[in-house]
Design a protein around this motif. Sequence first.
Motif, PDB file in Angstrom:
ATOM      1  N   PHE A  48       0.847  -1.190   0.000  1.00 15.35           N
ATOM      2  CA  PHE A  48       0.000   0.000   0.000  1.00 15.35           C
ATOM      3  C   PHE A  48       0.881   1.238   0.000  1.00 15.35           C
ATOM      4  CE2 PHE A  48      -2.841   3.233   1.711  1.00 15.35           C
ATOM      5  CZ  PHE A  48      -4.017   2.970   1.010  1.00 15.35           C
ATOM      6  N   ALA A  49       0.620   2.099  -0.955  1.00 18.10           N
ATOM      7  CA  ALA A  49       1.386   3.340  -1.067  1.00 18.10           C
ATOM      8  C   ALA A  49       0.628   4.475  -0.391  1.00 18.10           C
ATOM      9  CB  ALA A  49       1.623   3.683  -2.535  1.00 18.10           C
ATOM     10  N   THR A  50       1.367   5.346   0.230  1.00 19.07           N
ATOM     11  CA  THR A  50       0.802   6.551   0.840  1.00 19.07           C
ATOM     12  C   THR A  50       1.595   7.760   0.355  1.00 19.07           C
ATOM     13  OG1 THR A  50       2.245   6.257   2.772  1.00 19.07           O
ATOM     14  CG2 THR A  50       0.005   5.366   2.914  1.00 19.07           C
ATOM     15  N   PRO A  51       0.978   8.932   0.320  1.00 18.36           N
ATOM     16  CA  PRO A  51       1.699  10.121  -0.143  1.00 18.36           C
ATOM     17  C   PRO A  51       2.983  10.346   0.645  1.00 18.36           C
ATOM     18  CG  PRO A  51      -0.640  10.581   0.013  1.00 18.36           C
ATOM     19  CD  PRO A  51      -0.438   9.229   0.622  1.00 18.36           C
ATOM     20  N   GLY A  52       4.070  10.505  -0.055  1.00 20.81           N
ATOM     21  CA  GLY A  52       5.365  10.737   0.584  1.00 20.81           C
ATOM     22  C   GLY A  52       6.190   9.495   0.804  1.00 20.81           C
ATOM     23  N   ARG A  53       5.596   8.296   0.572  1.00 22.05           N
ATOM     24  CA  ARG A  53       6.369   7.076   0.769  1.00 22.05           C
ATOM     25  C   ARG A  53       7.334   6.880  -0.399  1.00 22.05           C
ATOM     26  NH1 ARG A  53       4.424   0.703   0.886  1.00 22.05           N
ATOM     27  NH2 ARG A  53       6.547  -0.128   0.994  1.00 22.05           N
ATOM     28  N   PRO A  54       8.650   6.736  -0.138  1.00 20.98           N
ATOM     29  CA  PRO A  54       9.611   6.508  -1.228  1.00 20.98           C
ATOM     30  C   PRO A  54       9.330   5.190  -1.934  1.00 20.98           C
ATOM     31  CG  PRO A  54      10.731   7.173   0.789  1.00 20.98           C
ATOM     32  CD  PRO A  54       9.321   6.860   1.167  1.00 20.98           C
ATOM     33  N   LEU A  55       9.420   5.222  -3.265  1.00 23.35           N
ATOM     34  CA  LEU A  55       9.200   4.015  -4.060  1.00 23.35           C
ATOM     35  C   LEU A  55      10.501   3.496  -4.669  1.00 23.35           C
ATOM     36  CD1 LEU A  55       5.874   5.006  -5.872  1.00 23.35           C
ATOM     37  CD2 LEU A  55       6.169   3.645  -3.781  1.00 23.35           C
ATOM     38  N   PHE A  56      11.294   4.397  -5.232  1.00 20.94           N
ATOM     39  CA  PHE A  56      12.576   3.962  -5.779  1.00 20.94           C
ATOM     40  C   PHE A  56      13.498   5.155  -5.929  1.00 20.94           C
ATOM     41  CE2 PHE A  56      10.102   5.215  -9.410  1.00 20.94           C
ATOM     42  CZ  PHE A  56      10.991   5.705 -10.344  1.00 20.94           C
ATOM     43  N   LYS A  57      14.793   4.860  -6.090  1.00 23.99           N
ATOM     44  CA  LYS A  57      15.810   5.903  -6.272  1.00 23.99           C
ATOM     45  C   LYS A  57      16.514   5.659  -7.595  1.00 23.99           C
ATOM     46  CE  LYS A  57      18.443   7.033  -2.793  1.00 23.99           C
ATOM     47  NZ  LYS A  57      19.525   6.966  -1.772  1.00 23.99           N
ATOM     48  N   VAL A  58      16.696   6.711  -8.364  1.00 23.03           N
ATOM     49  CA  VAL A  58      17.321   6.601  -9.672  1.00 23.03           C
ATOM     50  C   VAL A  58      18.429   7.652  -9.790  1.00 23.03           C
ATOM     51  CG1 VAL A  58      15.668   8.180 -10.745  1.00 23.03           C
ATOM     52  CG2 VAL A  58      16.866   6.503 -12.171  1.00 23.03           C
ATOM     53  N   ALA A  59      19.464   7.331 -10.568  1.00 26.21           N
ATOM     54  CA  ALA A  59      20.581   8.259 -10.776  1.00 26.21           C
ATOM     55  C   ALA A  59      21.100   8.114 -12.193  1.00 26.21           C
ATOM     56  CB  ALA A  59      21.703   8.006  -9.774  1.00 26.21           C
ATOM     57  N   ASP A  60      21.597   9.210 -12.728  1.00 26.71           N
ATOM     58  CA  ASP A  60      22.229   9.191 -14.046  1.00 26.71           C
ATOM     59  C   ASP A  60      23.686   8.807 -13.866  1.00 26.71           C
ATOM     60  OD1 ASP A  60      23.123   9.524 -16.594  1.00 26.71           O
ATOM     61  OD2 ASP A  60      22.824  11.697 -16.693  1.00 26.71           O
ATOM     62  N   LEU A  61      23.992   7.535 -14.136  1.00 28.22           N
ATOM     63  CA  LEU A  61      25.350   7.037 -13.930  1.00 28.22           C
ATOM     64  C   LEU A  61      26.251   7.263 -15.133  1.00 28.22           C
ATOM     65  CD1 LEU A  61      24.663   3.668 -12.051  1.00 28.22           C
ATOM     66  CD2 LEU A  61      25.054   5.965 -11.124  1.00 28.22           C
ATOM     67  N   ASP A  62      25.685   7.764 -16.220  1.00 21.53           N
ATOM     68  CA  ASP A  62      26.513   8.066 -17.392  1.00 21.53           C
ATOM     69  C   ASP A  62      27.287   9.366 -17.194  1.00 21.53           C
ATOM     70  OD1 ASP A  62      25.699   5.796 -18.742  1.00 21.53           O
ATOM     71  OD2 ASP A  62      23.998   6.803 -19.682  1.00 21.53           O
ATOM     72  N   ASN A  63      26.663  10.287 -16.479  1.00 26.60           N
ATOM     73  CA  ASN A  63      27.297  11.573 -16.213  1.00 26.60           C
ATOM     74  C   ASN A  63      27.398  11.751 -14.699  1.00 26.60           C
ATOM     75  OD1 ASN A  63      27.328  12.830 -19.061  1.00 26.60           O
ATOM     76  ND2 ASN A  63      25.207  12.156 -18.816  1.00 26.60           N
ATOM     77  N   ILE A  64      28.556  11.411 -14.159  1.00 28.48           N
ATOM     78  CA  ILE A  64      28.760  11.517 -12.723  1.00 28.48           C
ATOM     79  C   ILE A  64      29.792  12.610 -12.452  1.00 28.48           C
ATOM     80  CG2 ILE A  64      28.169   9.086 -12.392  1.00 28.48           C
ATOM     81  CD1 ILE A  64      31.084   8.465 -12.049  1.00 28.48           C
ATOM     82  N   TYR A  65      30.110  12.811 -11.207  1.00 30.14           N
ATOM     83  CA  TYR A  65      31.108  13.822 -10.871  1.00 30.14           C
ATOM     84  C   TYR A  65      31.919  13.361  -9.664  1.00 30.14           C
ATOM     85  CZ  TYR A  65      27.615  15.197  -7.376  1.00 30.14           C
ATOM     86  OH  TYR A  65      26.722  15.204  -6.332  1.00 30.14           O
ATOM     87  N   LEU A  66      33.109  13.870  -9.613  1.00 35.61           N
ATOM     88  CA  LEU A  66      33.990  13.614  -8.473  1.00 35.61           C
ATOM     89  C   LEU A  66      33.912  14.816  -7.546  1.00 35.61           C
ATOM     90  CD1 LEU A  66      36.326  11.735  -7.291  1.00 35.61           C
ATOM     91  CD2 LEU A  66      37.875  13.414  -8.296  1.00 35.61           C
ATOM     92  N   ARG A  67      33.542  14.579  -6.313  1.00 34.92           N
ATOM     93  CA  ARG A  67      33.551  15.654  -5.319  1.00 34.92           C
ATOM     94  C   ARG A  67      34.923  15.641  -4.657  1.00 34.92           C
ATOM     95  NH1 ARG A  67      29.884  18.648  -2.134  1.00 34.92           N
ATOM     96  NH2 ARG A  67      28.117  17.602  -3.141  1.00 34.92           N
ATOM     97  N   GLY A  68      35.779  16.518  -5.116  1.00 37.07           N
ATOM     98  CA  GLY A  68      37.131  16.612  -4.595  1.00 37.07           C
ATOM     99  C   GLY A  68      37.274  17.772  -3.633  1.00 37.07           C
ATOM    100  N   TYR A  69      38.391  17.790  -2.899  1.00 34.52           N
ATOM    101  CA  TYR A  69      38.621  18.835  -1.902  1.00 34.52           C
ATOM    102  C   TYR A  69      40.001  19.431  -2.117  1.00 34.52           C
ATOM    103  CZ  TYR A  69      34.458  17.131   0.441  1.00 34.52           C
ATOM    104  OH  TYR A  69      33.169  16.785   0.733  1.00 34.52           O
ATOM    105  N   PHE A  70      40.036  20.753  -2.339  1.00 32.74           N
ATOM    106  CA  PHE A  70      41.281  21.484  -2.568  1.00 32.74           C
ATOM    107  C   PHE A  70      41.564  22.366  -1.355  1.00 32.74           C
ATOM    108  CE2 PHE A  70      40.071  20.302  -6.799  1.00 32.74           C
ATOM    109  CZ  PHE A  70      41.256  20.168  -7.498  1.00 32.74           C
ATOM    110  N   THR A  71      42.834  22.452  -1.030  1.00 31.09           N
ATOM    111  CA  THR A  71      43.231  23.359   0.040  1.00 31.09           C
ATOM    112  C   THR A  71      43.169  24.789  -0.466  1.00 31.09           C
ATOM    113  OG1 THR A  71      45.565  23.184  -0.579  1.00 31.09           O
ATOM    114  CG2 THR A  71      44.722  21.626   1.086  1.00 31.09           C
ATOM    115  N   ALA A  72      43.141  25.740   0.475  1.00 34.93           N
ATOM    116  CA  ALA A  72      43.027  27.152   0.106  1.00 34.93           C
ATOM    117  C   ALA A  72      44.191  27.595  -0.772  1.00 34.93           C
ATOM    118  CB  ALA A  72      42.949  28.010   1.367  1.00 34.93           C
ATOM    119  N   SER A  73      45.351  26.964  -0.606  1.00 34.71           N
ATOM    120  CA  SER A  73      46.523  27.369  -1.390  1.00 34.71           C
ATOM    121  C   SER A  73      46.371  27.029  -2.871  1.00 34.71           C
ATOM    122  CB  SER A  73      47.774  26.691  -0.827  1.00 34.71           C
ATOM    123  OG  SER A  73      47.651  25.265  -0.920  1.00 34.71           O
ATOM    124  N   ARG A  74      45.426  26.131  -3.221  1.00 40.77           N
ATOM    125  CA  ARG A  74      45.242  25.749  -4.627  1.00 40.77           C
ATOM    126  C   ARG A  74      44.061  26.439  -5.279  1.00 40.77           C
ATOM    127  NH1 ARG A  74      48.507  21.711  -6.126  1.00 40.77           N
ATOM    128  NH2 ARG A  74      48.342  22.957  -8.036  1.00 40.77           N
TER     129      ARG A  74
END
Length: 295
Positions: free
Chosen positions: A194-220
């Motif tokens: 039984f589905a109710t409003p707001g109940r998550p059904l599935f999660k999808v992502a575009d895996l063809d176009n992804i990104y790397l979340r990198g971290y640079f120091t202030a000096s860079r």
Amino acid sequence: MKKAILLPAITILLAACQGKQEYDATGIFEATTVTISAETSGKILDFGIAEGDSVAMGQNVATIDTALLALQYKQIQSQQSSTEQSSPDIAAQAAALRSQIAHQQNECARIARLLADGAATQKQSDDAEAQLKVSRGQLDALLSTLGKNRGSITENALALQYQKEQIEEQIAKSHITSPITGTVLQKYAEPGEFATPGRPLFKVADLDNIYLRGYFTASRLADIKIGQKVTVIADFGGDEQFEYPGTITWIAQESEFTPKSIQTNDSRANLVYAVKIAVKNDGRLKLGQYGEVRL
């Protein structure tokens, strides 16, 4: 002799260690994910996708029972039809009174001619004019009443039309579609549940176009800018690495503390800036995988 052998070995080892540190930032591969939730209540009739399946934008992936909504729609449609049919026919109902007024106008004109010839009295003329005035007042009152009735009926019919459109919208929302083209990462429900409003059904992502979340120091920071082309190195363990062209698409405006899972060349750096680097996935890159960035 031992010193002569040991020195080149140390030199090679240091060079190897330095080679492994030839990066400007490290991070984790991520993707923009969308969690699709139910917007209506009802039994899930059809949910034919599985985790790992590819879905297209707008593709219907699940259906929630709409039988009750369909019955409500038919009921409101019948009420609307009945309401519209009860609307008064103003022209037909006022036709008799208009005919009476036309006759009275002719009668007033006839008496006026007789009065001019001395064949009628002033009282007869006044009575005829008074009767004409009464008939006109009756017509105005009738038109006002019928107009108000029609307006009220029209408003009721319009309210019923809005209810129909609301049900149509609910029926449309009972057909769950994918908002993007991508891969199903997780499935949270099965047919028959039984589905109710707001109940998550599935999660999808575009895996063809992804990104790397990198971290640079202030000096860079001075060395990077949005739109800049960089090299992203994916580490698959051991000596297996693959390089990918990447483009910087976002740079954080505020610094943050270095995540525990992220390394930087400057081990003393506590504050870093998050950067998103778009990468075209050839199928080998996985979400959560570590990668390095070289400017």
